[in-house]
Design an enzyme around this catalytic site. Structure first.
Site, PDB file in Angstrom:
ATOM      1  N   TRP A  68      -9.977   9.314 -13.681  1.00  0.00           N
ATOM      2  CA  TRP A  68     -11.370   9.650 -13.356  1.00  0.00           C
ATOM      3  C   TRP A  68     -11.783  10.944 -14.027  1.00  0.00           C
ATOM      4  CZ3 TRP A  68     -12.982  13.613  -9.640  1.00  0.00           C
ATOM      5  CH2 TRP A  68     -11.920  14.361  -9.135  1.00  0.00           C
ATOM      6  N   ASP A  69     -10.812  11.653 -14.581  1.00  0.00           N
ATOM      7  CA  ASP A  69     -11.082  12.868 -15.339  1.00  0.00           C
ATOM      8  C   ASP A  69     -12.166  12.639 -16.386  1.00  0.00           C
ATOM      9  OD1 ASP A  69      -8.584  12.967 -14.118  1.00  0.00           O
ATOM     10  OD2 ASP A  69      -7.730  14.290 -15.635  1.00  0.00           O
ATOM     11  N   GLU A 104      -4.884  16.246  -3.892  1.00  0.00           N
ATOM     12  CA  GLU A 104      -3.763  15.323  -3.665  1.00  0.00           C
ATOM     13  C   GLU A 104      -2.665  15.943  -2.798  1.00  0.00           C
ATOM     14  OE1 GLU A 104      -3.111  14.548  -7.808  1.00  0.00           O
ATOM     15  OE2 GLU A 104      -3.960  12.535  -7.659  1.00  0.00           O
ATOM     16  N   LYS A 109      -4.862  21.614  -3.722  1.00  0.00           N
ATOM     17  CA  LYS A 109      -4.421  21.514  -5.109  1.00  0.00           C
ATOM     18  C   LYS A 109      -5.591  21.735  -6.060  1.00  0.00           C
ATOM     19  CE  LYS A 109      -2.120  18.180  -8.192  1.00  0.00           C
ATOM     20  NZ  LYS A 109      -1.926  16.732  -8.390  1.00  0.00           N
ATOM     21  N   GLN A 110      -6.710  21.134  -5.732  1.00  0.00           N
ATOM     22  CA  GLN A 110      -7.879  21.277  -6.602  1.00  0.00           C
ATOM     23  C   GLN A 110      -9.125  21.095  -5.758  1.00  0.00           C
ATOM     24  OE1 GLN A 110      -7.064  17.370  -8.833  1.00  0.00           O
ATOM     25  NE2 GLN A 110      -9.243  17.625  -9.112  1.00  0.00           N
TER      26      GLN A 110
END
Lengths: 768, 768
Positions: A359-360, A490, A602-603
């Site tokens: 999906w990046d 994640e 994580k992000q």
């Protein structure tokens, strides 16, 4: 940061001094690519130290067996794996009978690598003293041609310094290679022909199962001090190898060189029976041009790319080097020429992640390609997903959804799922929303609304159907909930009501229904075709809207923030700043359960939603959420710092924005996450571009209009970038004093700068 | 149920008629074992149809490489795998030149299998018509000797019916075997000697890495109509195989038979250099006794087991067959002779699960062994865990715990973790509590309090420390929470505040501290030793108690039940009765995410806690929780129906209790979960025993006293069982009219029946 050996330089990546511990890291950092193939910076000559060999061909993959600890229903039986392709760079060198090997020779001096990003070439030079006491200077220059994208060129030069030398160059091709990530002994390549003639040789091999046929070819030239030498090679070959050995006697201080033209022709682009002759033709063409003239073409080709894509930063070499490294690598990976390709998270620099498309692409890469390339490149990326719609519907079926619901895979090469961890494969479903978001983003930027009736709406319907079916009704909450998901963060698995996922689900349904109506009104025949094809009923649409309307969002009254997921406040909310440095990165230090129950992010997750739907929230809301979540964010995903940089900038926190910028732009150069050995983080590099253009430049598109809110880090004198907006190129130059705009094209452009309308006339500099 | 081909019989498992589809299922059901080795009911002769070969040796395992989709920190690098051992049963048979093979012959008639549980033997008989038109009757009888537990005996008889026959028996040993679950091509056995002499042969092999040396030996005898024949065998052997072929001419209606004495001697019990001679000795001893006399000993040995362990059910053959099958298999698997062994979930009947020891032993098996064997057997099972304490502390360290916290592995063979799915390995931590519970349960039943100061307390401290460290404080709830766990219901992963886990954690801490005090007061020197060894401080104890005291338990005011976990009420609460039968078992039909977000419960979870701590709750509370959770329970774990049966009985719901009883007792015979092919569910068989003794019989231990609340299903005339209570045997006989008790021993026993005290005098029948 975890390493600091790359020399600051505006246009080059430079390493000085030989350190065996850095070899694998530099193999990643100095990778080269031309959109069609890529090559890690492995040594040409034999090296017995730690190395990670990697040669990659765009679109060539292998469906490896999925093997897991415990099989779950719905796992893909096979998953596409990025393949290490036959070695074309190999040049073994024997000097006075001794093999040149930097791991075993007596001394290595003046070791230097340079990746010249402006011109698109990579050079390595060093002086080695061998055990037999001969001292030689070596220089190897190589590039992957942008003009002849089936060709790589190497010039390998050896100069004896302290005595005459007998030099044997063995230039070889080798298809007996494996994947480093291969857990099993399966071979991925089947070699069926090895041939040579005079100075040329080729190996024909095909990937097993997928049957991509590849001809790996080479053509060699030998020079002594720039004079071509006619030396007949000695041939050594076996089932998967062919080497041509040239013996050259080089007196002291003369330079013996081998120029190797090599590369791949692939059955994606040629009939398989023509591969050998195609290889021969293109290598002949290359060798007839010669090294210097091909290098000239290379410089020109890169100059054209930079003309549009460059971002200039004045007064901060490391920042400048960082952004150019990112732009360079993105262009090495994907040039938008081939609609079958996409942008792999590691590009052509490593094997990790398998597959090529995450999906990046939709969430991070499309803005970069929209602004720095022709519009068709972004359209081509969207079409890639349109072409995979049937597979996405099949994928959803495997997980128990029906009626045309589509779930795009987490990772894919050909539309099929390539991931095999249940918490990702089955649960990281927010990826589906990014597909619809990319369509919205594309239309917003380009104004190319036609894409929706032509292709986009079908994708949007499949996705809306998925969310409709995936949400369940909680009697307890009297709301629709989405249970058991993994969000962009994640470091949480199988959570309930991830705010980002729920928000995206609601938005996808509403956006789809909104454009269903618009298409019905304005593109009646398309609407008819789509309804016939999808069998979408009014009843289904109404039910979908109920789900969207009654979607649940976890919220804390106390903190006045949306909660990343149900139960987030039960965690021990210890900020990252209170976490001992020895514990990081937590993904390398902690067991998974500990990571999961920690508050560490994580992000960007909730903040990712605020980034994508900025206009839905007030600045105060953004600030509150940023202040709540940022302190728990460890940024162990490459996709994290860019979003934070953009948001910090929009909150006028320029110091923080600058720190995040450095982290995103130099993520690999400085190896923040201790994993650059495995390859570069290509897709997040588009995020770096966004940090400058959207973050510092404040670029937004609203109502078909470009908005800017230029800011500049105090460390910088100025910076400038270009955007291609609807086929006109706007150059933006921001300095501490002000911002100037210069438009190429033939139409006036009304833009909004710091909330004021500014009219830009083509070819007239406007300063604000 | 999913199959119904086993003939009802009080003492035998019987199959009639040959069906290729049932071969693997019957191979499991007719398995034999003697605690030291086990054998699936594979055919002796060649069979080219679908089969799952399995020969197993107790305590012999292989540490296979852990390979997973994505590596997580903390995974064990190796995990012990149950090993398929060299084949000792093989007897190929050629009749008039044609290989006997039930998969390819012209016809199979009168096929019959019988597993005689009373006497401990297995027999298979059939008539086959071969392609060459000869018709032969075949009967094969085999058993694994309880007296000589290194010996298995086979009598293989062939009688030609319609013509004279030339019969060649090839009796062989084969160490070139693999594991069915082997995902990789690794060999697990290394064979280093193959030898033969006259009618004997052996193969010496060792497991790779673990280096268990095994001698697989055989000794053959040939008979024609019971007269020994002196025929010299023809030898065929290679690196991993040795076969002795005997050619016999059998006139029509005479019976040619081969008697094979074979089996394993293992370096666990012999010096490795003595294995071959030990094998020779024991096989000679066996052959000198002869088939009939060994079989007599076998009958006697089983008779002694049944005397103590049998449960008689009158008036319900299927129920009788079910419970005896369970008791028989438990005794085939574990006899309590060897403290290094434990009870594997599949015993000696399959490979699945790897390792041998789960929390099943502590939660389900110990009561059975306490009541039907000498007390030392249960103590030995507890000691097994005491001996693994250091490894459990290491295991906890890998997951970030310190200071002597112990986490027992989910699955183990030698104390090391053998599981490799993060949601189980790292998160199914409730298993740790079962270790402390087993100590409590053992002491409650046997009165052997000494076990606690001697060994148990150290285990209890390590476990209490784990819970102390694993719980975290939620400021939001002002309570300690346990985040990110998997409960006994493995159809939920990474959930927060699993009620069962939290409850057990609190109890473990409190029980540990209670006995710390008692040991300090009553066993001062033990206390001193333990405190010195564990370095437990008063401060730590106080902190632990705070965690226990402030433990959070999710609760629904609306339903007045403890919630299985946070958020349970957000699910779509559709009961199992509303789930289409085509969707079950859901673990074979649904993708994992769908299972996780469903309300379906694999096995008792909250109710497991109510079972273990029955006295902590009122009957009304039990009823409310049973009524809330049972409708969502799919019982796709073998460990589920027994708990429900016991609870249904205690709620006087005898119909439901009886249904659950049938399900648990005939789980494998009727293949409820469509997986009997893979092996039997051995550990849950102890649960079946509990369903009768604790469920129908209502046996409880409180204050050193046996309590009974006898109930009887209306389908039964009566049932009886024995319990060994503190070295006296109490026989309990329940009929529709009343319950009678008969005590063996020399001391009076005060018991409580239906809440009334009853005094039992030895050898006097008391009827209530």
């Amino acid at each position: 940061m975890n390493q600091d050996y790359i020399k600051p330089d505006n246009w080059s990546i430079i390493e000085e001094g030989f350190d065996v511990e850095r070899v694998k890291s530099s193999e990643s950092l100095f990778s080269i690519g031309n959109g069609a193939m890529g090559q890690r910076a492995n040594f040409e000559e034999m090296y017995s130290g730690q190395t990670f060999q990697g040669s990659y061909i765009a679109g060539v993959y292998y469906p490896d067996k999925t093997r897991v600890g415990w099989w779950k229903n719905g796992y893909p039986e096979y998953f596409a794996k990025v393949l290490n392709a036959p070695n074309w760079i190999g040049i073994n060198v024997k000097i006075n009978g001794e093999e040149l090997n930097l791991h075993t020779c007596t001394a290595v001096k003046d070791f230097r690598r340079e990746l010249n990003m402006k011109e698109g070439w990579y050079q390595r030079s060093f002086t080695a003293i061998l055990k037999n006491e001969i001292e030689v200077k070596v220089k190897s220059t190589r590039f992957l041609s942008l003009d002849l994208d089936e060709v790589g060129v190497i010039k390998y030069e050896v100069t004896p310094v302290n005595q005459d030398a007998n030099i044997v160059f063995t230039s070889y091709l080798d298809s007996g290679i494996t994947n480093e990530d291969s857990n099993w002994d399966d071979k991925f390549w089947d070699t069926y022909d090895v041939a040579h003639k005079e100075h040329s040789a080729y190996i024909l091999s095909k990937t097993m199962k997928t049957e991509f046929h590849v001809c790996t070819g080479m053509l060699n030239q030998i020079f002594l001090d720039d004079t071509a030498e006619e030396i007949l090679p000695v041939v050594d070959s076996n089932e998967t190898f062919v080497g041509l050995s040239y013996e050259v006697n080089a007196p002291k201080n003369t330079t013996a060189s081998l120029v190797k033209y090599a590369g791949y022709t692939v059955s994606l682009n040629h009939k398989k029976e023509d591969l050998a002759s195609a290889s021969k033709t293109v290598l002949k063409q290359a060798s007839e041009s010669g090294f210097d003239s091909l290098l000239d073409l290379q410089k020109k080709a890169w100059s054209r790319i930079w003309e549009m894509a460059d971002i200039v930063i004045e007064g901060d070499v490391k920042a400048q080097q960082g952004i150019r490294f990112n732009i360079f690598q993105l262009n090495q990976t994907y040039l938008g020429k081939d609609a079958r390709l996409n942008i792999g998270p590691k590009g052509f620099t490593g094997e990790k992640y398998g597959g090529s498309t995450y999906w990046d692409t939709e969430a991070y890469c499309i803005p970069f390609y929209m602004a720095t390339k022709d519009q068709h490149v972004a359209r081509s990326l969207l079409t890639y997903r349109y072409n995979h719609l049937e597979k996405a519907i099949e994928n959803a079926k495997k997980l128990g959804f029906d009626n045309g619901a589509a779930l795009y895979p987490m990772v894919t090469m050909n539309g099929e799922e390539c991931h095999n961890e249940w918490e990702i494969t089955f649960e990281e479903i927010h990826r589906n929303g990014a597909m619809t978001f990319a369509i919205y983003n594309y239309v917003r930027y380009t104004g190319d609304y036609n894409y929706i009736p032509e292709k986009g709406l079908e994708v949007m319907i499949g996705i809306a159907r998925f969310w409709h079916q995936r949400a369940t009704f909680s009697t307890d909450k009297n709301k629709y909930v989405i249970l058991g998901v993994t969000g962009p963060n994640e470091y949480e698995n199988n959570i309930n009501n991830n705010w980002y996922t729920n928000y995206l689900a609601k938005w996808c349904i509403e956006y789809c229904v909104e454009h269903l109506k618009k298409v019905e009104e304005e593109y009646a025949s398309d609407h008819k075709r789509i309804i016939e094809k999808t069998k979408l009923t009014q009843k289904e649409v109404e039910e979908m809207l109920v789900v969207a309307e009654k979607m649940y969002f976890p919220y804390s009254e106390k903190h006045q923030v949306y909660l990343q997921q149900d139960g987030f406040l039960d965690k021990e909310l210890i900020t990252v700043s209170n976490l001992d440095a020895s514990q990081r990165p937590i993904n390398q230090k902690w067991s998974w359960d500990r990571i999961l129950r920690s508050p560490y992010i994580k992000q960007a997750d909730t903040l990712q939603g605020f980034y994508m739907f900025e206009d839905h929230f007030t600045k105060e809301e953004l600030e509150r959420h940023f202040d709540f979540y940022e302190p728990f964010t460890v940024h162990e995903s490459s996709l994290s710092p860019c979003v934070h940089s953009i948001q910090a900038a929009s909150l006028d926190r320029m110091e923080q924005a600058y720190t995040f910028y450095l982290r995103t732009s130099r993520l690999d150069l400085d190896d923040y996450n201790k994993e650059v050995e495995e390859g570069l983080h290509i897709t997040s590099m588009a995020g770096t571009w966004m940090s400058i253009v959207e973050g510092f430049g404040g670029l937004r598109i609203k109502n078909d209009t470009l908005f800017f809110t230029p800011r500049i880090p105090k460390e910088w004198k100025g910076y400038s970038f270009n955007v291609n907006f609807r086929n006109q190129i706007l150059k933006v130059n921001v300095s501490q004093e002000g911002t100037s705009f210069n438009l190429e094209g033939d139409q006036e452009l009304l833009i909004v700068v710091d909330n004021k309308e500014v009219k830009i006339t083509p070819n007239h500099l406007v300063t604000v």
